[in-house]
Design a protein around this motif. Structure first.
Motif, PDB file in Angstrom:
ATOM      1  N   GLU A 130       0.822  -1.222   0.000  1.00 14.11           N
ATOM      2  CA  GLU A 130       0.000   0.000   0.000  1.00 14.11           C
ATOM      3  C   GLU A 130       0.848   1.261   0.000  1.00 14.11           C
ATOM      4  O   GLU A 130       1.970   1.268   0.481  1.00 14.11           O
ATOM      5  N   ASP A 131       0.255   2.335  -0.514  1.00  9.15           N
ATOM      6  CA  ASP A 131       0.833   3.688  -0.418  1.00  9.15           C
ATOM      7  C   ASP A 131       2.168   3.851  -1.145  1.00  9.15           C
ATOM      8  O   ASP A 131       3.003   4.665  -0.750  1.00  9.15           O
ATOM      9  N   VAL A 132       2.391   3.048  -2.169  1.00  9.43           N
ATOM     10  CA  VAL A 132       3.571   3.303  -3.009  1.00  9.43           C
ATOM     11  C   VAL A 132       3.218   4.418  -3.997  1.00  9.43           C
ATOM     12  O   VAL A 132       3.990   5.353  -4.208  1.00  9.43           O
ATOM     13  N   TYR A 133       2.024   4.297  -4.580  1.00  9.92           N
ATOM     14  CA  TYR A 133       1.499   5.328  -5.478  1.00  9.92           C
ATOM     15  C   TYR A 133       0.071   5.660  -5.034  1.00  9.92           C
ATOM     16  O   TYR A 133      -0.526   4.931  -4.236  1.00  9.92           O
TER      17      TYR A 133
END
Lengths: 325, 381
Positions: free
Chosen positions: B349-352
């Motif tokens: 999660e929360d890479v892009y």
């Protein structure tokens, strides 16, 4: 519809975005009164003033580090690195922060930053004004990496990059800044991130390429048609990461043959990734080896640069190799 | 009083950058001409923050030894600087800490529970297990620190500059250690701050040691504050174990920044009584005698002596405060220990802002690997 070159198209993209959204600001070395050394930011300071078009000191690490803070605050900074060859001072900021702040903060903060920079060879720029370092960024999770090859795409992709909530490394092949002109709409449009462009349809072999190498590939495809009657399909990736895998797979479904062309050094260039992707996911489609035409694994030389860079002869040789396999 | 302005009156004031501003002597006796006029409640609040920080720090050390926390960077000895500086901020202001500012997090409203959840990277970790020893919360206006030393310095400057561009009245305060002043990031941030005069306050936690390297081996500059002078940033050195000195100077720096007068650099002289992190062994590079010498200058007993001198605190109240917070934090620790782990898929999660296809493919492979592990009865080594 007016015709314009890539520099003018980029300038128009920045101007339109700055008019549309007061959060968009430009910063970098000589971007204000000088208008950028290639004039991409020409006269923006006249319309938007020194608060939104910021002439910074000579410090790539500083430009990016400051822009990160601005982006976290909620601005949409477009930071210019005068030549991508000088970006390495900012490498820690890009890899450790630009790319990771969303992840590090569990999604609480993002860095909607565009780092745009002239790249690549072909202008006798020598070792430190000619490099193609896109692999470093492609390899870094959290970044989007883009390289347009036409004025139309340059404008639409830059506007899309400014609007996306993720950081974008926007590489501009300077050798075609002023050599290609085409019709570019004066109104607002975007070119979607992650979608390739079909440059030329063909049925025998697929060339996957991007940036200035699109034009070398077109020339080589003409030679292949003349000499052998081979029908080459050319795909311009436009977005390098995440690259358009569907466009690549769809094309080799038809041709069964793949050549990848880029200026960046061969070892661990994007060609290696695409080649591996096809080998992992679609090897049954291939009728021959995947061949890469790339910069050699040397520093970029001042002398004989046209021989160092992929040229028509080398691309033709690659087409021949896969066709005659 | 206007301490910094006095220093500024002489333009590039090397006296302040070379001298040391202090309110309390080592025994906690105040210089009455410099003593800030603070209410009894506020003084006790400062003391309670110090007590809470010390107890929390001890717990994080203990939890690390229990294997519940990956790495902890002990705060012991530096409480006065972090708390004094953070107390100077107003509600709307922002903070960019390093990895050693537990007390500042508490001052800005993070609870012990949030901090321990974070340190343990359990299911309630607001940063979703991204890294160790870093803390932050958008709600509390705290930006989680980068572990690479000093990376946050230009961020704080850019953040403050953005606020200035947007016409918002906020002040940004960033903490970093003496080690960070050798890095490019320090130069990037200070150079921009000097030029563009954003509302930013730099606090150097000069704890004397960059892991094993003492300050005298980090720079030939006579002090760290003089470096700020060279960038045109008003710079001042304070006794970082004197919470009233740090608070007084930081308050003035924040007031100055908020009224459009630009940045200030504060070099706060303190001492790290513990190891750099739980992975460090300070006995390899410094003597027990040195540590003992600085234990005598511990900011908490020093402030306690001041409070007693002023009749704000007595032995009974002191015991009550320590006891109350020890009990409370122990309860919090127990609660945090009982929480489940973060789900496995959080690592994707929360890479892009949106998951790109390559990550979606890898997430599918990951799920498959978990299924295979389960079906074969394999365990994570």
């Amino acid at each position: 519809m007016p015709t314009m070159n890539m520099v003018q198209a980029l300038n128009q993209a920045l101007r339109e975005e700055m008019r549309r959204d007061p959060r968009v600001i430009v910063l970098g070395e000589d971007v204000g009164y000088r208008g950028g050394v290639f004039l991409v930011t020409e006269k923006l300071i006249d319309e938007f003033g020194e608060l939104r078009v910021i002439d910074t000191p000579l410090t790539e690490g500083g430009i990016v580090g400051i822009a990160v803070g601005m982006a976290m605050y909620g601005l949409r900074p477009v930071a210019e690195i005068q030549f991508i060859d000088f970006v390495y001072e900012a490498f820690d900021q890009i890899v450790s922060n630009v790319a990771k702040i969303r992840y590090r903060s569990g999604g609480q903060f993002s860095v909607p930053l565009v780092i745009r920079s002239p790249c690549c060879g072909g202008v006798r720029g020598g070792m430190h004004h000619s490099q193609s370092p896109e692999s470093y960024f492609i390899h870094t999770a959290g970044l989007i990496t883009i390289m347009p090859s036409t004025p139309y795409d340059a404008k639409g992709l830059l506007k899309a990059s400014i609007r996306v909530d993720d950081p974008v490394i926007f590489l501009e092949p300077k050798s075609i800044y002023r050599t290609i002109r085409e019709e570019v709409p004066e109104e607002d449009y975007i070119v979607p991130i992650g979608k390739a462009r079909l440059v030329k349809e063909g049925s025998d072999v697929t060339i996957v390429t991007y940036g200035a190498m699109v034009y070398k590939s077109i020339e080589a495809s003409k030679l292949a048609a003349e000499k052998h009657g081979w029908d080459v399909e050319i795909i311009d990736l436009r977005t390098l990461m995440p690259f358009d895998r569907e466009a690549v797979l769809k094309s080799i479904e038809k041709t069964g043959r793949l050549v990848i062309v880029h200026e960046a050094p061969k070892t661990l260039g994007l060609g290696a990734e695409i080649s591996a992707y096809v080998a992992e996911n679609a090897i049954e489609l291939l009728r021959g080896p995947v061949v890469r035409v790339a910069g050699y694994d040397t520093p970029f030389p001042l002398v004989h640069e046209k021989l160092y860079m992929p040229n028509v002869a080398r691309i033709y040789m690659a087409i021949k190799k896969v066709m005659e396999y | 009083m206007n301490l910094i302005s006095q220093a500024l009156a002489k333009d590039l004031n090397l006296d302040k950058a070379l001298g040391i501003f202090r309110v309390l002597d080592d025994q906690g006796v105040p210089d009455e001409s410099l003593e800030p006029k603070l209410s009894k409640d506020f003084l006790l609040k400062i003391y309670e923050y110090m007590v809470r920080t010390r107890i929390l720090d001890e717990w994080l050390l203990k939890l690390q030894r229990m294997g519940k926390v990956a790495i902890h960077a002990p705060n012991k000895g530096q409480e006065a600087t972090m708390i004094g500086a953070a107390l100077a901020l107003r509600e709307q202001d922002w903070m960019f800490p390093s990895y050693r500012e537990l007390g500042a997090l508490l001052v800005r409203g993070m609870s012990e529970e949030e901090i321990i959840d974070r340190a343990m990277a359990n299911a309630d970790d607001p940063l979703k297990g991204s890294d160790f020893a870093i803390y932050g919360s958008r709600d509390k206006k705290i930006v989680p620190a980068p572990v690479p030393v000093g990376n946050q310095i230009p961020h704080a400057v850019g953040f403050a500059l953005a606020a200035k561009i947007m016409g918002d009245n906020i002040v940004v305060l960033t903490f970093f250690g003496d080690g960070a002043t050798s890095r490019g990031d320090f130069h990037f941030g200070l150079n921009f701050a000097g030029l563009f005069k954003p509302p930013v306050v730099f606090v150097i936690q000069n704890n004397q040691w960059a892991i094993s390297l003492p300050v005298r081996k980090q720079t030939a500059a006579p002090t760290l504050a003089v470096k700020g002078v060279a960038y045109g940033v008003p710079s001042i050195r304070v006794d970082g174990n004197d919470v009233l000195a740090v608070y007084s100077i930081a308050k003035e720096a924040v007031d100055k920044a908020s009224s459009g007068e630009g940045p200030t650099l504060i070099e706060s002289l303190t001492y790290r009584l513990g190891p750099h992190t739980t992975a460090d062994d300070p006995r390899r590079y410094r003597s027990d005698e040195e540590v003992k010498r600085y234990e005598a200058k511990d900011p908490i007993p020093r402030f306690r002596r001041y409070l007693m001198y002023r009749g704000v605190l007595n032995e009974d109240l002191d015991r009550e405060i320590w006891g109350r917070w020890r009990d409370y934090i122990e309860t919090v620790v127990r609660r945090c220990l009982s929480k489940p782990e973060l789900p496995e898929e959080v690592i994707f999660e929360d890479v892009y802002s949106e998951m790109p296809w390559n990550l979606r493919e890898q997430l599918e492979e990951f799920r498959e690997s978990l299924r295979v592990m389960k079906s074969l009865g394999l365990r994570v080594e």
